[in-house]
Write an enzyme that holds these catalytic residues in place. Structure first.
Site, PDB file in Angstrom:
ATOM      1  N   HIS A 134       0.847  -1.202   0.000  1.00 52.20           N
ATOM      2  CA  HIS A 134       0.000   0.000   0.000  1.00 52.20           C
ATOM      3  C   HIS A 134       0.873   1.238   0.000  1.00 52.20           C
ATOM      4  O   HIS A 134       1.831   1.331   0.770  1.00 52.20           O
ATOM      5  CB  HIS A 134      -0.896   0.029   1.241  1.00 52.20           C
ATOM      6  N   ASP A 168     -15.225   2.554   6.350  1.00 49.41           N
ATOM      7  CA  ASP A 168     -14.225   3.523   5.884  1.00 49.41           C
ATOM      8  C   ASP A 168     -14.802   4.420   4.804  1.00 49.41           C
ATOM      9  O   ASP A 168     -14.518   5.619   4.771  1.00 49.41           O
ATOM     10  CB  ASP A 168     -12.971   2.806   5.375  1.00 49.41           C
ATOM     11  N   ARG A 214     -14.782  12.604   7.065  1.00 54.08           N
ATOM     12  CA  ARG A 214     -13.535  13.261   7.514  1.00 54.08           C
ATOM     13  C   ARG A 214     -13.075  14.293   6.496  1.00 54.08           C
ATOM     14  O   ARG A 214     -12.546  15.339   6.851  1.00 54.08           O
ATOM     15  CB  ARG A 214     -12.441  12.201   7.728  1.00 54.08           C
ATOM     16  N   SER A 240      -7.978   3.642   8.868  1.00 50.56           N
ATOM     17  CA  SER A 240      -8.597   3.660   7.536  1.00 50.56           C
ATOM     18  C   SER A 240      -7.786   2.776   6.576  1.00 50.56           C
ATOM     19  O   SER A 240      -8.336   1.899   5.878  1.00 50.56           O
ATOM     20  CB  SER A 240      -8.647   5.117   7.042  1.00 50.56           C
ATOM     21  N   LYS A 257      -8.632  -1.593   5.401  1.00 50.81           N
ATOM     22  CA  LYS A 257      -8.789  -2.053   4.010  1.00 50.81           C
ATOM     23  C   LYS A 257      -7.783  -3.159   3.698  1.00 50.81           C
ATOM     24  O   LYS A 257      -8.087  -4.125   3.004  1.00 50.81           O
ATOM     25  CB  LYS A 257      -8.616  -0.864   3.049  1.00 50.81           C
TER      26      LYS A 257
HETATM   27  N1  URA Z   1      -5.587   7.054   2.720  1.00 51.79           N
HETATM   28  C1  URA Z   1      -6.582   6.321   3.246  1.00 51.79           C
HETATM   29  O1  URA Z   1      -6.934   5.274   2.717  1.00 51.79           O
HETATM   30  N2  URA Z   1      -7.173   6.764   4.383  1.00 51.79           N
HETATM   31  C2  URA Z   1      -6.803   7.895   5.012  1.00 51.79           C
HETATM   32  O2  URA Z   1      -7.359   8.225   6.029  1.00 51.79           O
HETATM   33  C3  URA Z   1      -5.773   8.662   4.447  1.00 51.79           C
HETATM   34  C4  URA Z   1      -5.178   8.199   3.295  1.00 51.79           C
END
Ligand code: URA
Length: 442
Positions: free
Chosen positions: A82, A161, A168, A183, A187
């Site tokens: 990621h 999320d 947010r 967050s 995932k």
């Molecule tokens: N990327 C994400 O997936 N979530 C966040 O909160 C910030 C960056």
């Protein structure tokens, strides 16, 4: 239990219990808790923070809020990667085939670009015919057969999320380590891989502008991953200049091809080799030094490129454009951008470079905006390079000259030319594991 009391407890600096966090996530996802209460809690978390246990619990509740992917029917170790997002970051498309060519499976779900950062899915979709909206059976089949596959997020993965991130975004609560960490990691956990490599970008083009904040975010995420039994490593990589020379979807795929042929820019090649080495390390292929040699060998012997072609073909893409990148559709206008004076490039505001590429048509300002795959920027000079007044520091590609002119205006503000060579900075600032932080000696 009342949401009001949970908000008040966090507002006053209290530590939330597992049950309170579960109550919040379940209630918010099923619509019983309204946005105004969820945003009040996000702001309380933003101001008061969360300890490691609360952050892990929030992550787990979010990960379980919808569908999860069970990769256990696919043999071998599955490693996910990621990136926290940057400009010119095409590393997934280089690294996934390299590690897959060495027997490590990569079943990757990626996102689209938004704002100044690009997205792997848009880059892949610049290849004619390629599909990223595969159903789960086909996704698994490609991972089994080819070893790697990159698709968009499917199904109802981590609905908590989806809702929280949009909230947010409009309540000034994005930039908060426990909320970002939960967050991202929710995932990754829901996506089912055994190990996770995090590429935490730092600098002017990244979420986290300082190395210290990036390390803190990385530590929070590594702690969560290890807490739930997923081996996790994070690299803190530089985003104070775009990565590689090409920004924009088809232009970046062309650079992926040259990098897999061993002819890519040094910065991109080095970062990709370090990322690949760490994925191989997580999969138990050896120590980091050995793994880096393995990764380099897959570039030298062409197997990384062959694996990329195999993946693209399996996803329906036309591999002729990879064999001959001149076959990619060309932008109507090519627009050189000259240096304003003699000197050295001392800084590149990477976020502004990304915004200039959006202006050219390579990205989107809001979800759903169309994208021009052939648009973008090729950088001819980067930080540290000597420039002469009038020589091109970049070339822009777009559908019309008007776009190029307004992007040139943005880009000029992004590049600083000074009289002396700037101090060199490392490409990898630190490596964060469960054992601690290794900073790059420089
Ligand atoms: N990327 C994400 O997936 N979530 C966040 O909160 C910030 C960056």
């Amino acid at each position: 239990m009342r949401m009001y009391d949970i908000i008040a407890k966090k507002r006053d600096g209290g530590v939330l219990t597992d049950e309170e966090i579960q109550f919040f996530i379940t209630g918010y996802v099923n619509g019983e808790i309204p946005d105004y209460q969820a945003s009040a809690l996000c702001m309380a978390i933003f101001l008061r923070g969360m300890n490691a246990h609360e952050t892990a619990q929030l992550t787990l509740c979010m990960a379980k809020s919808g569908d999860t992917v069970d990769l256990s029917s696919i043999d071998g170790i599955k490693v996910d990667k990621h990136s926290t997002g940057g400009v010119g970051d095409k590393t997934t498309l280089v690294v996934a085939p390299i590690v897959a060519s060495l027997g490590v499976r990569v079943a990757k779900m990626s996102g689209r670009g938004l704002g100044h950062t690009g997205g792997t899915i848009d880059k892949l979709e610049s290849i004619p015919g390629l599909h990223t909206d595969l159903d789960r059976d086909r996704f698994f089949e490609i991972v089994r057969k080819v070893g790697c596959c990159v698709v968009g997020q499917t199904g109802n993965l981590v609905p908590a999320d989806k809702k929280l991130y949009s909230l947010r975004d409009v309540t000034a609560t994005v930039n908060c380590i426990p909320l970002i960490a939960s967050s991202i990691m929710s995932k990754k956990i829901a996506a089912g891989s055994d190990c996770i490599l995090l590429d935490v970008k730092t600098g002017s083009g990244a979420f986290m502008k300082t190395v210290e904040d990036s390390i803190k975010l990385a530590q929070a995420m590594v702690e969560i991953g290890e807490h739930v039994g997923r081996r996790t490593v994070a690299l803190i990589t530089d985003m104070d200049r775009p990565l590689g020379d090409n920004i924009g979807n088809a232009l970046e795929v062309q650079e992926v091809c040259s990098t897999l042929h061993g002819k890519g820019p040094n910065d991109l090649t080095e970062v990709c080799l370090d990322l690949a080495a760490n994925m191989l390390y997580l999969a138990g292929k050896g120590e980091i030094g050995e793994c880096k040699k393995l990764a380099r060998r897959q570039i030298d012997n062409g197997q990384g490129f062959e694996k990329f072609k195999e993946m693209v073909a399996a996803q329906g893409g036309d591999t002729a454009v990879l064999d001959d990148t001149e076959k990619f559709a060309k932008a109507a206008v090519e627009f050189p951008v000259p240096a304003e004076k003699d000197g050295f490039i001392t800084a590149m505001d990477t976020e502004k470079c990304g915004i200039a590429s959006v202006e050219l048509g390579a990205g989107r300002e809001k979800k759903g905006d169309p994208i021009d795959y052939s648009a973008g920027i090729i950088l001819k000079k980067k930080t540290g390079d000597r420039v002469k007044k009038g020589e091109p520091i970049a070339c822009f590609y777009a559908a019309d000259a008007e776009k190029c002119k307004s992007a040139a205006h943005l880009f000029e503000g992004a590049v600083t030319i000074g009289a002396t060579v700037p101090a060199a900075v490392p490409l990898i600032h630190a490596r964060v594991t469960a054992q601690g932080v290794e900073r790059t000696e420089f």
